[in-house]
Scaffold this active site. Structure first.
Site, PDB file in Angstrom:
ATOM      1  N   ARG A 218       0.829  -1.200   0.000  1.00 27.08           N
ATOM      2  CA  ARG A 218       0.000   0.000   0.000  1.00 27.08           C
ATOM      3  C   ARG A 218       0.865   1.253   0.000  1.00 27.08           C
ATOM      4  O   ARG A 218       2.071   1.206   0.200  1.00 27.08           O
ATOM      5  CB  ARG A 218      -0.850   0.044   1.294  1.00 27.08           C
ATOM      6  CG  ARG A 218      -1.887  -1.029   1.408  1.00 27.08           C
ATOM      7  CD  ARG A 218      -2.786  -0.764   2.604  1.00 27.08           C
ATOM      8  NE  ARG A 218      -2.041  -0.649   3.850  1.00 27.08           N
ATOM      9  CZ  ARG A 218      -2.337   0.220   4.815  1.00 27.08           C
ATOM     10  NH1 ARG A 218      -3.336   1.049   4.676  1.00 27.08           N
ATOM     11  NH2 ARG A 218      -1.633   0.248   5.928  1.00 27.08           N
ATOM     12  N   ILE A 220       3.062   4.500   0.051  1.00 23.17           N
ATOM     13  CA  ILE A 220       4.339   4.863  -0.560  1.00 23.17           C
ATOM     14  C   ILE A 220       5.044   3.628  -1.113  1.00 23.17           C
ATOM     15  O   ILE A 220       5.594   3.658  -2.212  1.00 23.17           O
ATOM     16  CB  ILE A 220       5.227   5.605   0.474  1.00 23.17           C
ATOM     17  CG1 ILE A 220       4.595   6.977   0.794  1.00 23.17           C
ATOM     18  CG2 ILE A 220       6.641   5.765  -0.040  1.00 23.17           C
ATOM     19  CD1 ILE A 220       5.298   7.738   1.908  1.00 23.17           C
ATOM     20  N   ALA A 290       8.990  -0.715   4.922  1.00 19.07           N
ATOM     21  CA  ALA A 290       7.938  -1.137   5.852  1.00 19.07           C
ATOM     22  C   ALA A 290       8.000  -0.321   7.139  1.00 19.07           C
ATOM     23  O   ALA A 290       9.086  -0.122   7.697  1.00 19.07           O
ATOM     24  CB  ALA A 290       8.084  -2.627   6.161  1.00 19.07           C
ATOM     25  N   GLY A 291       6.880   0.153   7.586  1.00 21.64           N
ATOM     26  CA  GLY A 291       6.871   0.930   8.822  1.00 21.64           C
ATOM     27  C   GLY A 291       5.470   1.047   9.383  1.00 21.64           C
ATOM     28  O   GLY A 291       4.486   0.904   8.660  1.00 21.64           O
ATOM     29  N   LEU A 297       1.256  10.127  23.216  1.00 18.78           N
ATOM     30  CA  LEU A 297       2.233  10.919  23.963  1.00 18.78           C
ATOM     31  C   LEU A 297       3.152   9.953  24.705  1.00 18.78           C
ATOM     32  O   LEU A 297       2.699   8.896  25.154  1.00 18.78           O
ATOM     33  CB  LEU A 297       1.518  11.830  24.959  1.00 18.78           C
ATOM     34  CG  LEU A 297       0.627  12.908  24.332  1.00 18.78           C
ATOM     35  CD1 LEU A 297      -0.074  13.711  25.426  1.00 18.78           C
ATOM     36  CD2 LEU A 297       1.435  13.845  23.438  1.00 18.78           C
ATOM     37  N   LEU A 298       4.409  10.325  24.844  1.00 24.42           N
ATOM     38  CA  LEU A 298       5.362   9.405  25.470  1.00 24.42           C
ATOM     39  C   LEU A 298       4.901   8.999  26.868  1.00 24.42           C
ATOM     40  O   LEU A 298       5.065   7.858  27.280  1.00 24.42           O
ATOM     41  CB  LEU A 298       6.760  10.033  25.525  1.00 24.42           C
ATOM     42  CG  LEU A 298       7.846   9.115  26.094  1.00 24.42           C
ATOM     43  CD1 LEU A 298       7.985   7.839  25.269  1.00 24.42           C
ATOM     44  CD2 LEU A 298       9.186   9.830  26.170  1.00 24.42           C
ATOM     45  N   ASN A 300       2.116   8.326  27.821  1.00 25.06           N
ATOM     46  CA  ASN A 300       1.077   7.289  27.759  1.00 25.06           C
ATOM     47  C   ASN A 300       1.499   6.072  26.940  1.00 25.06           C
ATOM     48  O   ASN A 300       0.681   5.222  26.627  1.00 25.06           O
ATOM     49  CB  ASN A 300      -0.200   7.869  27.134  1.00 25.06           C
ATOM     50  CG  ASN A 300      -0.724   9.044  27.936  1.00 25.06           C
ATOM     51  OD1 ASN A 300      -0.548   9.078  29.157  1.00 25.06           O
ATOM     52  ND2 ASN A 300      -1.322  10.013  27.256  1.00 25.06           N
ATOM     53  N   TYR A 354       7.897   6.643  16.961  1.00 25.46           N
ATOM     54  CA  TYR A 354       8.103   6.715  15.513  1.00 25.46           C
ATOM     55  C   TYR A 354       9.349   7.548  15.208  1.00 25.46           C
ATOM     56  O   TYR A 354      10.203   7.160  14.396  1.00 25.46           O
ATOM     57  CB  TYR A 354       6.862   7.331  14.872  1.00 25.46           C
ATOM     58  CG  TYR A 354       6.874   7.356  13.359  1.00 25.46           C
ATOM     59  CD1 TYR A 354       6.727   6.179  12.629  1.00 25.46           C
ATOM     60  CD2 TYR A 354       6.991   8.555  12.665  1.00 25.46           C
ATOM     61  CE1 TYR A 354       6.717   6.197  11.238  1.00 25.46           C
ATOM     62  CE2 TYR A 354       6.985   8.582  11.277  1.00 25.46           C
ATOM     63  CZ  TYR A 354       6.852   7.402  10.569  1.00 25.46           C
ATOM     64  OH  TYR A 354       6.838   7.437   9.201  1.00 25.46           O
ATOM     65  N   LYS A 358      12.721   6.514  13.266  1.00 25.41           N
ATOM     66  CA  LYS A 358      13.092   7.152  12.009  1.00 25.41           C
ATOM     67  C   LYS A 358      14.400   7.952  12.132  1.00 25.41           C
ATOM     68  O   LYS A 358      15.142   8.099  11.150  1.00 25.41           O
ATOM     69  CB  LYS A 358      11.950   8.039  11.515  1.00 25.41           C
ATOM     70  CG  LYS A 358      10.719   7.232  11.090  1.00 25.41           C
ATOM     71  CD  LYS A 358      11.066   6.233   9.986  1.00 25.41           C
ATOM     72  CE  LYS A 358       9.854   5.474   9.475  1.00 25.41           C
ATOM     73  NZ  LYS A 358      10.190   4.519   8.402  1.00 25.41           N
TER      74      LYS A 358
END
Lengths: 450, 427
Positions: A218, A220, A290-291, A297-298, A300, A354, A358
């Site tokens: 799917r 990109i 793949a990602g 929030l950190l 939580n 994330y 990254k």
């Protein structure tokens, strides 16, 4: 693959354009994107700079061979398709006047979606302090020009290594072409290497290559598969078994093969390498795309969420590369392209996991690019860092947030998955043998993290 | 061409099987068969490829689907130059299709082919009663207004109605389950034994999924990623608590748990010669060694409806010079748990083997640990024509994992008192 958002279409119409001008609203234009068989650039390319250098000689020859019409003066009554300014000979900040003198009149005569490409030298440690200052100054100029340009035009900087000027041709051609539509305000670093022969078939620079794209079902990833297949590669499309239905559609569309495997499986790398070897005779290009996101929030974020993002987006690449970079994995002269994110550069509220993954990807690029064994094998490792890209994922962002994300860049619009894919295809080509360790943002010169 | 060469099973694909009126309720046979082909094409990189032929079929078929397989090929990414034809041999359809493709490859008449099958118990054709059909045809033939009026008035309210296809033998009026109940009683198959077999089927299938076994045998469809009928957490107690649905009185043993449910799904298997496989970078998983079909007289009651494989297997073994124990793996289609158990009891029975099969000694028993090791129809479900492809691809992969020379036996019973069996050998 290509579609403009509603606002861009509106402000490109007669009434919409008038209204946007009156109100001072952003005026994005539909970007010029690569079409096989089309011209490299719309209009003549002005080539100038500070003195005659090996770089400018090599570029003139290369651009002419690629079908561009070159000019040394700003034409009367015609629009320029692009400007290439060579500052490799700049020794002191005073020499930057050559840049101003070349660019200033040219900027007034740029056509729609024109290109400004500044060529300079990588700031080294051996030169004089004045030379360092002059070289570094080019970044400031190029980034500012990118922000001044209108109507889909972009400005980018290419830094070349002394004695390897010919190796920069592929990068300059990419930046002039429609392939770089959403690449703006970026710095490309070209390392040591000779001029590379033009591909036998200019429209299929990846002909004969075997490529693996993870996360190809799917978004990109699917457009990466389509784009590199268009450029001639045979594509192994990889995604989790649960995404098999759309994965099969993509694989059949590009005439490749579908491999249902979870990238976090311990044997994923070995299975991918074996598939490429037995089915297609080897492996020339790996695109780790793949990602997943598990935004919170950190404060939580629990261990499971944190771990799943790090596993899929970062640790899986390390694990798979044990097999993919081994002897019977990627061939000598192979290419690896990773997909980072603007969040990995700028950070993003609610995306600590994330962004960690990254940013980690950028660390991987640094590490692999410095690996002497990989350099000896001619393997390059680079990354793209997409900004706001129009995908199913970003379509789910609430309207106001989405609009801000879309417009906060020099091109006042979101990019398309194909824009990311084109940059990956650029890294993948044989011409980029000397391009390694780069992290190129495909973000329309987003203000975030700039 | 008279030279014989070996045909190889190169790979397979199926969509997860769905229960009747489940996620595939709106999917046609053509939709599902096309999806199964597309997954197979993608897995093996066959987009744009011209294959020798595609052979498939469906048991329950609309009249508009007269060219079902060819239409599915035209809707797939295969080259439109790939010919196709339909076959139908009840639940033996999928395996019979593979026999046909393998034979053409062995004879050199084709280098490659796909065998498949599909069935929908949800998207069933509806038929009007015979009397109404004749009257409607007469109305259609009428040329003048007067003739049309004359034909129309003959249609009476009592003619109206619809007939949905039923799982019933036309010559006996009995359902397959009722037939099976008679055979189960004949062989003294107990409820416990049936429930144990059903439990093993669910447990084996669930374990295979968990191990990722089906990752390269299946492509999800319409949001389904596993067989919908699979009950990974079922227990012998749960199965034992179900009421019986076939057979009469206290001796009844067959329940919804040890009988296969009505299911929707499709499967496809890629076959080819060794040369064709090598040219396409594919590795043969298993050789298609032999196939045999048999039929029995169930109408007179001489033999059970689903017992034909019990006759087909010994004929094939004799031809190959093999014994029933010369196999590493056995795939006996679980139409009902009792089908598998009755067949195995028959092979162990001296009198049956002597009187019915004309053998000096019983065929003997099968090591149950080698039977349906990744589950079978009781757990996966049984879209009639799709079962052959499911079993072939599964067995070929299992044999390949065991290593060169490993041998497997396939046995599939079919309506009309028929059976199709085959032997695979790991390449």
């Amino acid at each position: 693959m290509a579609r403009a958002d509603g606002y861009t279409t509106f402000v490109s119409s007669g009434f919409g354009k008038k209204l946007a001008t009156t109100l001072g609203l952003p005026q994005p234009v539909p970007l010029r994107r690569y079409v096989p068989g089309g011209p490299l650039v719309d209009g003549p390319v002005l080539v100038g700079g500070h003195a005659d250098t090996p770089a400018v000689t090599a570029l003139r020859a290369g651009l002419t061979a690629a079908g561009a019409t070159l000019t040394e003066v700003v034409p009367d009554g015609a629009r320029l398709g692009g400007v290439v300014v060579d500052l490799t000979a700049a020794e002191t900040p005073a020499d930057l006047e050559s840049l101003r003198a070349t660019l200033a009149p040219a900027l007034k005569r740029l056509g729609r979606c024109a290109r400004v490409v500044v060529v300079g030298r990588r700031p080294g440690t051996s030169g004089s302090v004045a030379q360092q200052a002059a070289r570094r100054a080019l970044e400031g100029v190029t980034r500012s020009v990118g922000k001044e340009l209108r109507a889909g035009a972009t400005a980018n900087l290419v830094l070349v290594t002394e004695g390897s000027e010919g190796a920069a041709l592929g990068t300059v051609l990419f930046l002039l072409s429609g392939r770089s539509a959403y690449v703006d305000g970026q710095v490309f670093r070209v390392g040591e290497g000779g001029a590379v022969d033009a591909p036998a078939d200019a429209e299929h620079p990846l002909a004969g290559k075997v490529a693996v794209v993870t996360g190809a079902a799917r978004g990109i990833g699917a457009d990466i598969a389509r784009t590199i297949a268009r450029d001639g590669a045979t594509v192994v499309c990889v995604d989790i078994p649960a995404a098999g239905a759309s994965l099969a559609d993509v694989a059949n569309e590009v005439g490749g093969t579908a491999l249902q495997v979870d990238v976090t499986a311990t044997d994923a790398g070995a299975r991918i390498a074996e598939h490429a070897r037995t089915r297609h005779g080897g492996l020339d290009l790996v695109v780790h795309n793949a990602g997943i996101t598990r935004d919170k929030l950190l404060a939580n974020t629990d261990e499971d969420r944190w771990d799943s993002v790090l596993q899929v987006n970062l640790l899986s690449i390390l694990r798979m590369n044990e097999a993919l970079l081994a002897k019977d994995g990627l061939r000598d002269g192979g290419r690896m392209v990773l997909v980072s994110s603007i969040a990995g550069i700028a950070g993003n509220r609610g995306q600590s996991s994330y962004a960690a993954s990254k940013a980690g990807v950028i660390g991987l690029v640094d590490g692999y690019a410095a690996d002497r064994a990989l350099r000896r094998r001619g393997i390059t490792v680079n990354a793209v860092a997409p900004g706001f890209i129009e995908t199913e994922m970003t379509a789910k962002i609430p309207f106001a947030t989405r609009e801000v994300g879309r417009r906060l860049n020099s091109l006042s619009q979101g990019g398309l998955p194909v824009d990311v894919a084109e940059t990956i295809a650029y890294f993948a080509a044989d011409a980029q043998a000397a391009v390694t360790g780069n992290v190129v943002r495909v973000c329309g010169q987003s203000l975030l993290g700039a | 061409m008279t030279t014989h060469r070996r045909a190889a099973v190169l790979g397979g694909n199926r969509i997860p099987f769905a229960r009747q009126f489940g996620p595939y309720a709106e999917a046609s046979n053509q939709d599902m068969l096309t999806a199964a082909l597309e997954g197979l094409v993608a897995r093996h990189g066959l987009a744009g490829e011209r294959l020798g032929e595609v052979v498939a079929g469906a048991v329950i078929k609309h009249s508009r689907d007269f060219n079902l397989t060819r239409e599915a090929v035209l809707g797939s990414s295969l080259s439109p130059d790939t010919p196709a034809y339909d076959v139908q041999q009840a639940c033996g359809t999928g395996l019979e299709a593979a026999v046909l493709v393998a034979n053409k490859i062995a004879l050199g008449q084709a280098d490659s082919g796909i065998a498949g099958g599909v069935d929908s118990a949800s998207d069933a054709p509806i038929v009007v009663p015979e009397r109404l059909r004749r009257k409607l045809l007469r109305l259609n033939r009428a040329k003048t207004a007067a003739e049309r009026a004359k034909a129309a008035v003959t249609i009476r309210p009592t003619d109206l109605g619809v007939q949905v296809p039923a799982n019933t033998e036309p010559r006996t009026g009995m359902s397959m389950g009722q037939h099976m109940a008679l055979t189960a009683e004949r062989w003294g198959v107990t409820r416990e034994a049936q429930d144990e077999l059903a439990l093993a089927s669910h447990q084996n299938l669930a374990a295979a999924y968990d191990a990722g076994f089906f990752d390269d045998l299946m492509t999800p469809y319409l949001g389904l990623t596993r067989d919908q009928n699979l009950r990974a957490d079922t227990t012998i107690e749960k199965l034992g608590s179900l009421r019986t649905v076939f057979g009469d009185g206290p001796g009844a043993t067959m329940t919804a748990g040890n009988s296969t449910p009505l299911t929707d799904g499709a499967s496809a298997v890629l076959l080819g010669s060794q040369e064709w496989a090598e040219e396409h970078g594919l590795k043969p998983l298993a050789w298609f060694v032999d196939g045999e079909t048999a039929a029995v007289d169930y109408v007179s009651g001489d033999e059970g409806l689903l017992m034909a494989p019990a006759y087909a297997v010994p004929r094939m073994l004799a031809r190959q010079g093999l014994t029933l124990q010369d196999f590493d793996l056995y795939e006996i289609h679980e139409a009902f748990a009792a089908t598998v158990l009755s067949t195995m009891k028959a092979w162990e029975d001296e009198e049956f083997c002597r009187e019915r099969l004309g053998l000096d000694a019983p065929l003997g028993s099968i090591d149950r640990d080698t039977l349906n090791v990744t589950g079978s129809s009781l757990a996966a479900g049984h879209p009639f024509a799709a079962t052959g492809g499911r079993i072939l691809a599964t067995l070929a992969k299992l044999l390949h994992e065991k290593g060169s020379g490993a041998r497997g036996l396939v046995s599939i019973c079919a309506a009309g008192g028929q059976g199709v069996v085959a032997i695979l050998e790991a390449a």
